[in-house]
Design a protein around this motif. Structure first.
Motif, PDB file in Angstrom:
ATOM      1  N   PHE A 155       0.926  -0.955  -0.236  1.00 38.38           N
ATOM      2  CA  PHE A 155      -0.087  -0.212   0.027  1.00 38.38           C
ATOM      3  C   PHE A 155       0.736   1.273   0.058  1.00 38.38           C
ATOM      4  CE2 PHE A 155      -3.640  -2.769   0.927  1.00 38.38           C
ATOM      5  CZ  PHE A 155      -4.805  -2.029   0.441  1.00 38.38           C
ATOM      6  N   PRO A 156       2.113   1.447   0.476  1.00 40.09           N
ATOM      7  CA  PRO A 156       2.932   2.712   0.101  1.00 40.09           C
ATOM      8  C   PRO A 156       2.997   3.040  -1.327  1.00 40.09           C
ATOM      9  CG  PRO A 156       4.118   1.015   1.890  1.00 40.09           C
ATOM     10  CD  PRO A 156       3.065   0.288   1.151  1.00 40.09           C
ATOM     11  N   TRP A 157       3.113   1.911  -1.895  1.00 37.08           N
ATOM     12  CA  TRP A 157       2.994   2.310  -3.508  1.00 37.08           C
ATOM     13  C   TRP A 157       1.723   2.255  -4.189  1.00 37.08           C
ATOM     14  CZ3 TRP A 157       6.211  -2.351  -2.266  1.00 37.08           C
ATOM     15  CH2 TRP A 157       7.747  -1.775  -1.855  1.00 37.08           C
ATOM     16  N   GLY A 158       0.795   1.690  -3.372  1.00 38.71           N
ATOM     17  CA  GLY A 158      -0.799   1.493  -4.090  1.00 38.71           C
ATOM     18  C   GLY A 158      -1.339   2.956  -4.016  1.00 38.71           C
ATOM     19  N   VAL A 159      -1.457   3.361  -2.518  1.00 36.88           N
ATOM     20  CA  VAL A 159      -2.017   4.672  -2.213  1.00 36.88           C
ATOM     21  C   VAL A 159      -1.332   5.856  -3.227  1.00 36.88           C
ATOM     22  CG1 VAL A 159      -2.467   6.304  -0.316  1.00 36.88           C
ATOM     23  CG2 VAL A 159      -2.483   3.781   0.102  1.00 36.88           C
ATOM     24  N   THR A 160      -0.034   5.581  -3.168  1.00 36.89           N
ATOM     25  CA  THR A 160       0.665   6.644  -3.955  1.00 36.89           C
ATOM     26  C   THR A 160       0.302   6.507  -5.683  1.00 36.89           C
ATOM     27  OG1 THR A 160       2.433   6.604  -2.618  1.00 36.89           O
ATOM     28  CG2 THR A 160       2.670   7.371  -4.727  1.00 36.89           C
ATOM     29  N   ALA A 161       0.081   5.276  -5.937  1.00 40.26           N
ATOM     30  CA  ALA A 161      -0.390   5.275  -7.568  1.00 40.26           C
ATOM     31  C   ALA A 161      -1.900   5.760  -7.376  1.00 40.26           C
ATOM     32  CB  ALA A 161      -0.646   3.659  -7.796  1.00 40.26           C
ATOM     33  N   SER A 162      -2.702   5.917  -6.607  1.00 38.20           N
ATOM     34  CA  SER A 162      -4.137   6.490  -6.733  1.00 38.20           C
ATOM     35  C   SER A 162      -3.972   7.793  -6.604  1.00 38.20           C
ATOM     36  CB  SER A 162      -4.996   5.753  -5.840  1.00 38.20           C
ATOM     37  OG  SER A 162      -4.728   6.286  -4.445  1.00 38.20           O
ATOM     38  N   GLY A 163      -2.903   8.357  -5.952  1.00 37.10           N
ATOM     39  CA  GLY A 163      -2.978   9.792  -5.756  1.00 37.10           C
ATOM     40  C   GLY A 163      -3.647  10.218  -4.523  1.00 37.10           C
ATOM     41  N   GLY A 164      -4.016   9.140  -3.563  1.00 39.44           N
ATOM     42  CA  GLY A 164      -4.708   9.296  -2.466  1.00 39.44           C
ATOM     43  C   GLY A 164      -3.624   9.729  -1.255  1.00 39.44           C
ATOM     44  N   THR A 165      -4.280  10.174  -0.018  1.00 41.16           N
ATOM     45  CA  THR A 165      -3.441  10.602   0.972  1.00 41.16           C
ATOM     46  C   THR A 165      -2.865   9.541   2.242  1.00 41.16           C
ATOM     47  OG1 THR A 165      -4.506  12.969   0.809  1.00 41.16           O
ATOM     48  CG2 THR A 165      -3.575  12.457   2.910  1.00 41.16           C
ATOM     49  N   HIS A 166      -1.748   9.350   2.411  1.00 44.63           N
ATOM     50  CA  HIS A 166      -1.338   8.628   3.354  1.00 44.63           C
ATOM     51  C   HIS A 166      -1.406   9.279   4.872  1.00 44.63           C
ATOM     52  CE1 HIS A 166       0.980   5.926   0.714  1.00 44.63           C
ATOM     53  NE2 HIS A 166       1.108   7.074   0.107  1.00 44.63           N
TER      54      HIS A 166
END
Length: 515
Positions: free
Chosen positions: A220-231
């Motif tokens: 998910f560190p890469w998956g959330v980034t792929a979506s442009g979402g907020t960590h």
């Protein structure tokens, strides 16, 4: 005769999960990428800091192929490590934050780490490990920020998508931890699979309840980034803080083990659920009981059950929800939801095999071992050829988990092979007994193990955490009303259950108490 066209000479890029940050930098430059306490970074800042970390690592002597350990809480530092270390051409080695100094020294030594990154909460212990191993320490704080500010941004191109990206160490519950090797291609595809299955988008706000060190945070560190979402970072599990963040940060997604979900449900404020859209939750690590799933649904949270191992980049199986199941009653929906499911979109179709390697009937009854294959299965164990060979079943990875395949193709884990209790020649699945115990109103969670017995070989013993006082005989009789009498625990032990840092109940420790 038709002419055969000449293929165009278009170049392609090797797959790597860090490419998602490259895209996010220009697609979502000013969108909020990271919330970590009072610190907030846009995607433009996140990308710049990650590349500067790569430059700083190079200035500290890290070269392509070197291993860099990350001993970090869920934080901007750990997110930067998941991108900056690969940008430097190095191999990321995430470290379990609850390990002792001796355990950490073993992993750092075995993996050959040249440098150790650490967050401020763990800097002291990290310093001890660095001193004992000879690794260079770079801890969160003034030096970290100064080195990033002075470093020139750097990116080493990925030459081979099957090249080593990370080494994730197993929990080591049955011996020394093994280093599971991840490649760039697998992490790239697994990140996309996770983003797809939980429906991440630029409007998503993902709460980091799952440790980022665990299977690289299920990618998910890469998956959330792929979506442009907020960590949204959470540096320590605190149910009250989780509920605050759910409200104040507008959290839309999070992942957690069933034990953490139990903590969240038990800490629910009087005015729960949170106003607004329902929250998407993914859970794995142990089968959630139908009772827990029902409680979470009542709190405005829709739980997707996932299954995987360190060796499969996290979840390789997902309980894809079928629309027609929405019409079923609550108990039937919860029963279906508790199954593990089918292979995710980048995995092969699941198999359950018998001892000869033959597929068992898809009847929901015949037990066998779950085996998996796909783009999200490890390269192998680092420096351990024998262990790698031991889990290879003609190209399929042996999970060690026993289960069944239902007629609709969905798998259901019945037990770990080592957790099956054999009492008087009868097999007892501990998960089955735990589900019944967890459905009792007084029970928070339970763990059932086999204890040695002269007459029966083994007998089932239940360790139980309760929310209110209840008699042991009452619980035993409760199980007997739902299951065959021989499956009921012969003894109940009340108290808190020992857990790993990722929320898994440590049955090996409980078994040790019974020896």
């Amino acid at each position: 005769m038709l002419n055969t066209p000449t293929p165009a000479s278009f170049t392609f890029s090797e797959l790597t999960p860090t490419s998602f940050l490259d895209r996010a930098e220009y697609a979502f430059a000013e969108r909020l990428a990271i919330v970590d306490g009072d610190r907030r970074f846009t995607y433009a800042e996140f990308a710049d800091r990650s590349r500067r970390l790569a430059g700083a690592l190079g200035a500290l002597g890290v070269r392509p192929g070197d291993r860099v350990a990350a001993f970090a809480t869920n934080s901007h530092v750990m997110l930067e490590a998941h991108h900056g270390v690969p940008f430097a051409g190095a191999v990321l080695v995430p470290l379990n934050t609850r390990l002792s100094a001796d355990e950490l020294v073993h992993i750092v030594t075995h993996s050959g780490c040249r440098l150790l990154l650490a967050t401020r909460e763990l800097a002291e212990l990290a310093g001890t490990v660095a001193e004992r191993t000879g690794a260079t320490l770079l801890a969160e704080g003034d030096e970290y920020e100064e080195r990033l500010a002075k470093a020139a941004p750097s990116v080493v191109p990925v030459a081979d998508e099957r090249g080593l990206l990370a080494i994730n160490y197993t929990s080591g519950t049955t011996g020394l931890p093994k280093g599971v090797m991840y490649h760039h291609r697998g992490a790239y595809l697994q990140a996309l699979a996770m983003a797809f299955h939980v429906r991440l988008s630029p409007g998503s706000r993902y709460l980091w309840t799952l440790p980022m060190f665990h299977c690289d945070g299920w990618c998910f560190p890469w998956g959330v980034t792929a979506s442009g979402g907020t960590h949204v970072c959470l540096r320590a599990i605190d149910p009250a803080e989780i509920w605050r963040l759910l409200r104040e940060e507008g959290v839309t997604h999070f992942c957690a083990a069933p034990t953490v979900l139990t903590m969240i449900a038990d800490a629910a404020p009087d005015d729960a659920p949170v106003e607004g859209p329902r929250i998407t939750v993914a859970t794995g690590g142990a089968p959630p009981s139908p009772t827990l799933l029902g409680r979470m649904h009542g709190l405005g949270m829709d739980v997707t059950h996932l299954y995987g191992l360190t060796e499969t980049y996290g979840p390789v199986v997902v309980n894809d929800w079928q629309p027609q199941w929405d019409e079923l009653d609550d108990s039937e929906r919860a029963r279906l939801q508790a199954r593990q499911g089918v292979g995710n979109v980048v995995a092969a179709r699941l198999r359950v095999i018998d001892e000869s390697g033959t597929d068992v009937p898809a009847d929901g009854e015949t037990m066998g071992e779950l085996v998996v294959r796909g783009n999200d299965v490890m390269l192998g164990y680092y420096r351990d050829v024998a262990a790698t060979a031991a889990v290879n079943a003609a190209g399929w990875f042996r999970t060690g988990d026993l289960g069944v395949i239902h007629p609709d193709g969905y798998a259901e884990i019945r037990d770990r092979s080592k957790d099956v209790i054999i009492s008087g020649g009868e097999n007892i699945a501990s998960v089955e007994v735990e589900r019944v115990l967890d459905s009792h109103p007084a029970v928070v969670e339970s763990a059932v193990i086999g204890a040695p017995d002269e007459r029966w070989g083994e007998i089932p013993v239940a360790y139980v955490t309760t929310r209110e006082e209840v008699d042991a005989d009452e619980l035993i009789e409760y199980v007997r009303t739902h299951l065959a009498r021989f499956k009921a625990p012969k003894r109940i032990v009340f108290g808190e259950l020992p857990k790993t840092s990722t929320g898994k109940i440590q049955k090996n420790e409980l078994r040790g108490r019974e020896q």
